[in-house]
Design a protein around this motif. Structure first.
Motif, PDB file in Angstrom:
ATOM      1  N   SER A   1     -21.766 -18.298   8.791  1.00  0.00           N
ATOM      2  CA  SER A   1     -23.082 -17.932   8.238  1.00  0.00           C
ATOM      3  C   SER A   1     -23.176 -16.449   7.907  1.00  0.00           C
ATOM      4  N   MET A   2     -22.370 -15.584   8.579  1.00  0.00           N
ATOM      5  CA  MET A   2     -22.520 -14.140   8.380  1.00  0.00           C
ATOM      6  C   MET A   2     -21.217 -13.450   7.990  1.00  0.00           C
ATOM      7  N   ASP A   3     -20.154 -14.239   7.799  1.00  0.00           N
ATOM      8  CA  ASP A   3     -18.838 -13.642   7.483  1.00  0.00           C
ATOM      9  C   ASP A   3     -18.313 -12.763   8.614  1.00  0.00           C
ATOM     10  N   LYS A   4     -18.812 -12.967   9.834  1.00  0.00           N
ATOM     11  CA  LYS A   4     -18.316 -12.181  10.969  1.00  0.00           C
ATOM     12  C   LYS A   4     -16.897 -12.612  11.273  1.00  0.00           C
ATOM     13  N   PRO A   5     -15.986 -11.669  11.560  1.00  0.00           N
ATOM     14  CA  PRO A   5     -14.634 -12.097  11.939  1.00  0.00           C
ATOM     15  C   PRO A   5     -14.694 -12.929  13.215  1.00  0.00           C
ATOM     16  N   CYS A   6     -13.780 -13.882  13.367  1.00  0.00           N
ATOM     17  CA  CYS A   6     -13.729 -14.644  14.625  1.00  0.00           C
ATOM     18  C   CYS A   6     -12.284 -14.726  15.085  1.00  0.00           C
ATOM     19  N   SER A   7     -12.101 -15.055  16.370  1.00  0.00           N
ATOM     20  CA  SER A   7     -10.756 -15.077  16.966  1.00  0.00           C
ATOM     21  C   SER A   7     -10.259 -16.490  17.211  1.00  0.00           C
ATOM     22  N   LEU A   8     -10.886 -17.478  16.564  1.00  0.00           N
ATOM     23  CA  LEU A   8     -10.370 -18.842  16.757  1.00  0.00           C
ATOM     24  C   LEU A   8      -8.965 -18.947  16.168  1.00  0.00           C
ATOM     25  N   ALA A   9      -8.181 -19.874  16.714  1.00  0.00           N
ATOM     26  CA  ALA A   9      -6.809 -20.045  16.230  1.00  0.00           C
ATOM     27  C   ALA A   9      -6.813 -20.568  14.793  1.00  0.00           C
ATOM     28  N   LEU A  10      -5.832 -20.088  14.032  1.00  0.00           N
ATOM     29  CA  LEU A  10      -5.642 -20.579  12.666  1.00  0.00           C
ATOM     30  C   LEU A  10      -4.681 -21.767  12.697  1.00  0.00           C
ATOM     31  N   PRO A  11      -4.728 -22.614  11.659  1.00  0.00           N
ATOM     32  CA  PRO A  11      -3.863 -23.802  11.667  1.00  0.00           C
ATOM     33  C   PRO A  11      -2.371 -23.470  11.803  1.00  0.00           C
ATOM     34  N   ALA A  12      -1.924 -22.372  11.195  1.00  0.00           N
ATOM     35  CA  ALA A  12      -0.499 -22.018  11.324  1.00  0.00           C
ATOM     36  C   ALA A  12      -0.160 -21.712  12.783  1.00  0.00           C
ATOM     37  N   GLU A  13      -1.097 -21.074  13.499  1.00  0.00           N
ATOM     38  CA  GLU A  13      -0.873 -20.793  14.931  1.00  0.00           C
ATOM     39  C   GLU A  13      -0.887 -22.099  15.729  1.00  0.00           C
ATOM     40  N   ALA A  14      -1.807 -22.983  15.393  1.00  0.00           N
ATOM     41  CA  ALA A  14      -1.891 -24.273  16.097  1.00  0.00           C
ATOM     42  C   ALA A  14      -0.628 -25.096  15.857  1.00  0.00           C
ATOM     43  N   ARG A  15      -0.069 -24.962  14.663  1.00  0.00           N
ATOM     44  CA  ARG A  15       1.189 -25.674  14.357  1.00  0.00           C
ATOM     45  C   ARG A  15       2.315 -25.138  15.236  1.00  0.00           C
ATOM     46  N   ILE A  16       2.367 -23.814  15.416  1.00  0.00           N
ATOM     47  CA  ILE A  16       3.393 -23.214  16.280  1.00  0.00           C
ATOM     48  C   ILE A  16       3.203 -23.702  17.726  1.00  0.00           C
ATOM     49  N   ASN A  17       1.955 -23.793  18.170  1.00  0.00           N
ATOM     50  CA  ASN A  17       1.684 -24.272  19.540  1.00  0.00           C
ATOM     51  C   ASN A  17       2.181 -25.711  19.708  1.00  0.00           C
ATOM     52  N   LEU A  18       1.899 -26.543  18.692  1.00  0.00           N
ATOM     53  CA  LEU A  18       2.354 -27.940  18.763  1.00  0.00           C
ATOM     54  C   LEU A  18       3.877 -27.996  18.798  1.00  0.00           C
ATOM     55  N   GLU A  19       4.502 -27.219  17.941  1.00  0.00           N
ATOM     56  CA  GLU A  19       5.976 -27.207  17.881  1.00  0.00           C
ATOM     57  C   GLU A  19       6.556 -26.794  19.241  1.00  0.00           C
TER      58      GLU A  19
END
Ligand code: NAD
Length: 368
Positions: free
Chosen positions: A329-347
């Motif tokens: 809603s405000m374009d505030k940066p956030c620290s949630l994981a990105l899909p590429a990071e989640a893919r590395i976690n799964l791997e």
């Protein structure tokens, strides 16, 4: 920060976490419209009544496509994340999905491909990042106070009741793939604050496990305890451990963890076992995650998503949901994981299980 867009939210999956997310979103000032779905119409109906959702039902596609919906939370069980994400991306609607992104590399890659095609954002709810002690640890690394991270350790315990609940949803949602994944993510995220992207690559996984009560309960492929050593491209080594086979009435109501981060100039010891917050009750205490489960002794604040107190929900899921809604809603940066990071976690978690099964170290990335 001039932008103040309103959000029309679809929550797909009205179980424990979807219900929490919807309740939290209903209190966010940008959220003007909520629609909820679940395979079980009783669950979506009950959640709709609780949060004042305008629309509810069993048809995910119809809920996601509703013209008032501008963003989608996917809180379905672990094996059911991919289709609703793809449906949302095809309609250009940003997504917050629970971890793990998917249970197979092929499914994770379908999502990554759809993001590349659509250009729409997806964030993954690795909510340990939004537990305050870990956010504050990240800040110390960013400020350079422990120097270069050279290694660390993270160990998480939980009761077998929670392991059996996860495995009953999907037998591939093992303690390694579904729970240790948070600490793979946490270590990658912490390590990444102090080194280059090239140095932050995981290059090898070596792991050992032992079977016991989970095997006896009908999951012969699942270990009671797993320990792994992960090596990064810059040589940093991390030891990760998980046991989700503690006795069913062990007082942790979620993750009981200990995290250590070692740097060239300092060290952080993050005691997250909650053994300092003990309550014993003759009356009994309801389990935050397993509603039909009562215990007499608990480590307070050990519920993984957070806790209800005085009519509000406090903790990582609350922080994380707000951060994502503020981001939209405000374009505030956030620290949630990105899909590429989640893919590395799964791997990495699949590699841990492969190393345990074969008795051999596994080089990363995994062969396609
Ligand atoms: N971040 C955290 O703290 C945290 C904690 C627990 C669980 N989780 C994650 O949240 C997700 C959900 O876990 P939960 O504990 O809420 O599980 P749950 O079983 O309580 O809820 C899942 C819901 O999804 C519904 N569902 C399943 N497939 C569906 C489909 N195709 N379409 C629509 N609805 C569907 C089920 O009927 C159920 O109501 C999982 O990915 C889990 O790993 C995150």
């Amino acid at each position: 920060m001039n932008k103040r867009s309103s959000i029309g939210l679809a929550v797909i999956g009205s179980g424990r976490i979807g219900s929490l997310r919807a309740q939290l979103a209903a209190g966010h000032p940008a959220v003007q419209f909520i629609a909820v779905s679940d395979l079980d119409p009783a669950k979506s109906g009950a959640l709709a009544a609780k949060v004042g959702a305008s629309v509810h039902g069993v048809d995910n596609q119809a809920i996601i496509a509703h013209p008032e919906v501008t963003a989608v939370i996917v809180s379905t069980s672990e094996g059911e994340h991919v289709e609703p994400i793809l449906q949302a991306l095809a309609l250009g609607k940003p997504v917050l999905v629970e971890k793990p992104l998917a249970l197979t590399m092929a499914d994770a890659d379908r999502v990554i491909q759809a993001i590349a095609t659509s250009g729409v954002s997806v964030h993954v709810g690795y909510s340990r990042r939004y537990k305050e002690r870990y956010l504050i640890a990240k800040e110390q690394i960013i400020k350079g106070r422990i120097g270069t991270m050279v290694g660390g350790a993270a160990r998480v315990f939980n009761s077998r009741s929670q392991a059996l609940a996860m495995l009953s949803r999907n037998r591939h949602a093992t303690p390694v793939v579904d729970a240790l994944t948070y600490y793979v993510d946490l270590m990658n995220w912490l390590h990444g604050a102090g080194c280059s992207v090239a140095d932050n690559r995981l290059v090898e996984v070596y792991a050992r496990g032992q079977k016991g009560v989970l095997k006896a309960a009908g999951y012969p492929e699942v270990d009671d305890v797993s320990y792994a050593i992960l090596t990064y491209a810059d040589g940093a080594v991390v030891n990760l451990g998980v046991s989700y086979a503690l006795p069913e009435k062990y007082p942790a109501l979620g993750h009981a963890a200990r995290v250590e981060v070692l740097g060239t100039e300092g060290v952080m010891i993050l005691d997250d076992d909650h053994t300092d917050q003990l309550m014993y009750s003759n009356i009994g205490i309801p389990h935050v995650y397993l509603p039909d489960h009562q215990v007499n002794m608990v480590f307070l604040q050990s519920g993984t998503p957070g806790d209800w107190a005085l009519g509000e929900f406090w903790g990582p899921i609350a922080n994380e949901t707000r951060a994502w809604l503020d981001h939209l809603s405000m374009d505030k940066p956030c620290s949630l994981a990105l899909p590429a990071e989640a893919r590395i976690n799964l791997e990495a978690t699949l590699a841990i299980e492969h190393s345990i099964a074969t008795g051999r170290p596994v080089s990363l990335p995994l062969a396609q």
